[in-house]
Design an enzyme around this catalytic site. Structure first.
Site, mmCIF file in Angstrom:
data_model
loop_
_atom_site.group_PDB
_atom_site.id
_atom_site.type_symbol
_atom_site.label_atom_id
_atom_site.label_comp_id
_atom_site.label_asym_id
_atom_site.label_seq_id
_atom_site.Cartn_x
_atom_site.Cartn_y
_atom_site.Cartn_z
ATOM 1 N NE ARG A 1 -3.756 -2.314 2.289
ATOM 2 C CZ ARG A 1 -3.758 -3.633 2.058
ATOM 3 N NH1 ARG A 1 -2.618 -4.277 1.859
ATOM 4 N NH2 ARG A 1 -4.886 -4.306 2.006
ATOM 5 C CG ASP B 1 -2.438 -13.655 5.863
ATOM 6 O OD1 ASP B 1 -3.240 -14.312 5.169
ATOM 7 O OD2 ASP B 1 -2.074 -12.500 5.566
ATOM 8 C CE LYS C 1 -6.663 -15.771 2.543
ATOM 9 N NZ LYS C 1 -6.772 -14.350 2.205
HETATM 10 C C1 S3P Z 1 -4.134 -9.014 2.518
HETATM 11 C C2 S3P Z 1 -5.369 -9.402 2.896
HETATM 12 C C3 S3P Z 1 -5.737 -10.792 3.215
HETATM 13 C C4 S3P Z 1 -4.498 -11.638 3.474
HETATM 14 C C5 S3P Z 1 -3.413 -11.396 2.458
HETATM 15 C C6 S3P Z 1 -2.998 -9.936 2.448
HETATM 16 C C7 S3P Z 1 -3.913 -7.593 2.179
HETATM 17 O O1 S3P Z 1 -6.449 -11.345 2.130
HETATM 18 O O2 S3P Z 1 -4.838 -13.002 3.500
HETATM 19 O O3 S3P Z 1 -2.276 -12.183 2.765
HETATM 20 O O4 S3P Z 1 -2.754 -7.143 2.112
HETATM 21 O O5 S3P Z 1 -4.898 -6.893 1.952
HETATM 22 P P1 S3P Z 1 -8.026 -11.051 1.924
HETATM 23 O O6 S3P Z 1 -8.226 -9.618 1.934
HETATM 24 O O7 S3P Z 1 -8.361 -11.656 0.594
HETATM 25 O O8 S3P Z 1 -8.702 -11.768 3.045
#
Ligand code: S3P
Length: 450
Positions: free
Chosen positions: A26, A315, A342
């Site tokens: 981000r 995670d 995932k």
């Molecule tokens: C993440 C959000 C999660 C997470 C991923 C990273 C992110 O996924 O599992 O490793 O950086 O926004 P989801 O938003 O699909 O749940």
């Protein structure tokens, strides 16, 4: 690459971990949209995050990397240029979904492609809201899967209710909202990580939060360029935290770690399981709380992990399943169907590997029932090409008889370069001084004498 793990001596260490993966993606994206130069310290130079960096470069953003964890991003006031070819996202779902939001706001056409495992992951979740905003976006794969072809521009703000809690989808919609007319609002069934919202605020992008938790962003804003320091990734620290928690008398201090409360549910679970946890926020100046976590291990007991907790430790579930197998009693994980989409089907992968090590596990549609404590036996295990499965089972190996071999462990580089080095140092505390992540570690008395 194969990762070989043997039983760990008592853990007594003080460590740092590399920068947060979600925040690194981000920070790079929002800095690229800003009106000037931003230095991003503590950036995670993992394969996933470098896919985002290279994608931004392909879109005309100048990014220097004088050191692996330092990015100098030359923001171009939201002006991106058409990429010369398709954009490679590798195995990074975050790259593909966040960029889909960003590219939905551009008038040129782009195509996002991924490696084989990413090409099996669902993209309808971002396609649907971005289409509603006015983007022309198609998931070209057989089941609304990648590649994504996007031609955006002229977006209108919408109010979108996420069918499932997902920070990636929320972020894609909010990023598109920056380029949309009016206000874009997202609400979700339960709260997922809020890094995009916090980072918008840090870069002085106006947002609003409703009483119901819905988040809005107002279109047509340019982020104000600023420097930012990314805290350590709690999801990476989780492997060492669980290892210490499951060792009665084990002790670990993690410094300079992100403590955003949409990410720290793991700590509550470890407390419930019987570990002693101390958490201290030391700094919130850049909006993302950071501080220290200290953990003292104990004989763990089983617990139930479900409901609103799930998106806030999604995670960490692979390594929590390992904690479950080491705990006394039954550990149940429910409402975690997202694990099936995932990097691999994590429910199936965890069940398969735990059983191979001798544990009794029942696979549920949306989770797992794990019967502990099981005497684990070292064996050859697959990573299923999934970095968190590889690392979680390296932790299991620290508690197993004999040697555990994790096959196909290169995927660890997607989120935690330096994992193997940190692991070697925990297992061989005499060699501690060679590594970057471990900043200091006390050798257990008996080993020091030996
Ligand atoms: C993440 C959000 C999660 C997470 C991923 C990273 C992110 O996924 O599992 O490793 O950086 O926004 P989801 O938003 O699909 O749940």
């Amino acid at each position: 690459m194969e990762l070989r793990v043997k039983q760990a001596p008592r853990i007594e260490a003080e460590i740092t971990v590399p920068g947060d993966k979600s925040i690194s993606h981000r920070a790079a994206i929002i800095a690229a949209l800003s009106n000037g130069v931003c230095a991003l310290h503590g950036f995670l130079p993992s394969e996933d995050c470098m896919h985002t960096v290279n994608a931004l470069r392909a879109l005309g953003i100048g990014i220097e990397q004088p050191e692996p964890d330092l990015l100098i991003v030359h923001g171009k006031k939201r002006v991106l240029t058409p990429p010369k070819s398709e954009i490679e996202c590798g195995n990074s779902g975050t790259t593909m979904r966040l960029l889909a939001g960003l590219l939905a706001g551009q008038t040129f056409e782009s195509r996002l492609v991924g490696a084989a495992p990413l090409s099996r992951r669902p993209m309808d979740r971002v396609v649907e809201p971005l289409r509603k905003m006015g983007a022309d976006i198609v998931a070209e794969g057989p089941e609304q899967t990648p590649p994504l072809r996007i031609r955006g521009g002229s977006l209108l703000g919408i109010h979108y209710r996420l069918p499932i809690a997902s920070a990636q989808v929320k972020s894609a919609v909010l990023l598109a909202g920056l380029f949309a007319k009016g206000r874009t609002t997202v609400d979700e069934p339960s709260v997922s990580r809020n890094h995009t919202e916090l980072m918008f605020n840090y870069f002085l992008v106006r947002t609003a939060k409703g009483e119901d938790g819905a988040v809005s962003v107002f279109g047509d804003q340019v982020p104000e360029s600023r420097d930012f320091t990314i805290p350590g990734d709690l999801s990476s620290a989780a492997f060492w935290l669980v290892a210490a928690a499951a060792q009665p008398g084990g002790h670990l201090l993690v410094r300079d770690i992100g403590l955003n409360d949409t990410r720290t549910a793991l700590l509550g679970v470890l407390v419930r399981m019987g570990a002693q946890v101390r958490e201290a926020i030391e700094d919130v100046d850049q909006l993302e709380p950071r501080g220290i976590v200290e953990i003292t291990g104990a004989p763990l007991k089983g617990t139930v992990i479900q409901g609103k907790e799930i998106p806030q430790l999604i995670d960490e579930l692979p390594v929590l399943a390992v904690a479950g197998v080491l705990a006394n009693g039954t550990t149940i994980i429910r409402h975690a169907k997202e694990l099936r989409v995932k990097e691999t089907d994590r429910i199936a992968a965890i069940a398969h590997n735990l059983r191979s090590m001798g544990a009794q596990v029942i696979e549920l549609n949306d989770g797992l029932e794990i019967h502990g404590p099981a005497p684990l036996r070292g064996t050859r295990l697959s990573s299923f090409g999934d970095h968190r499965i590889a690392m979680a089972f390296a932790v299991a190996g620290l508690f197993a008889d004999g040697e555990t071999v994790i096959q196909d462990a290169d995927c660890i580089r997607e989120s935690y370069p330096g994992f193997q080095k940190a692991l070697d140092e925990l297992v061989n505390p005499k060699r501690i001084r060679t590594s970057t992540p471990v900043i200091g570690s006390l050798v257990p008395t008996s080993l020091e004498e030996g």
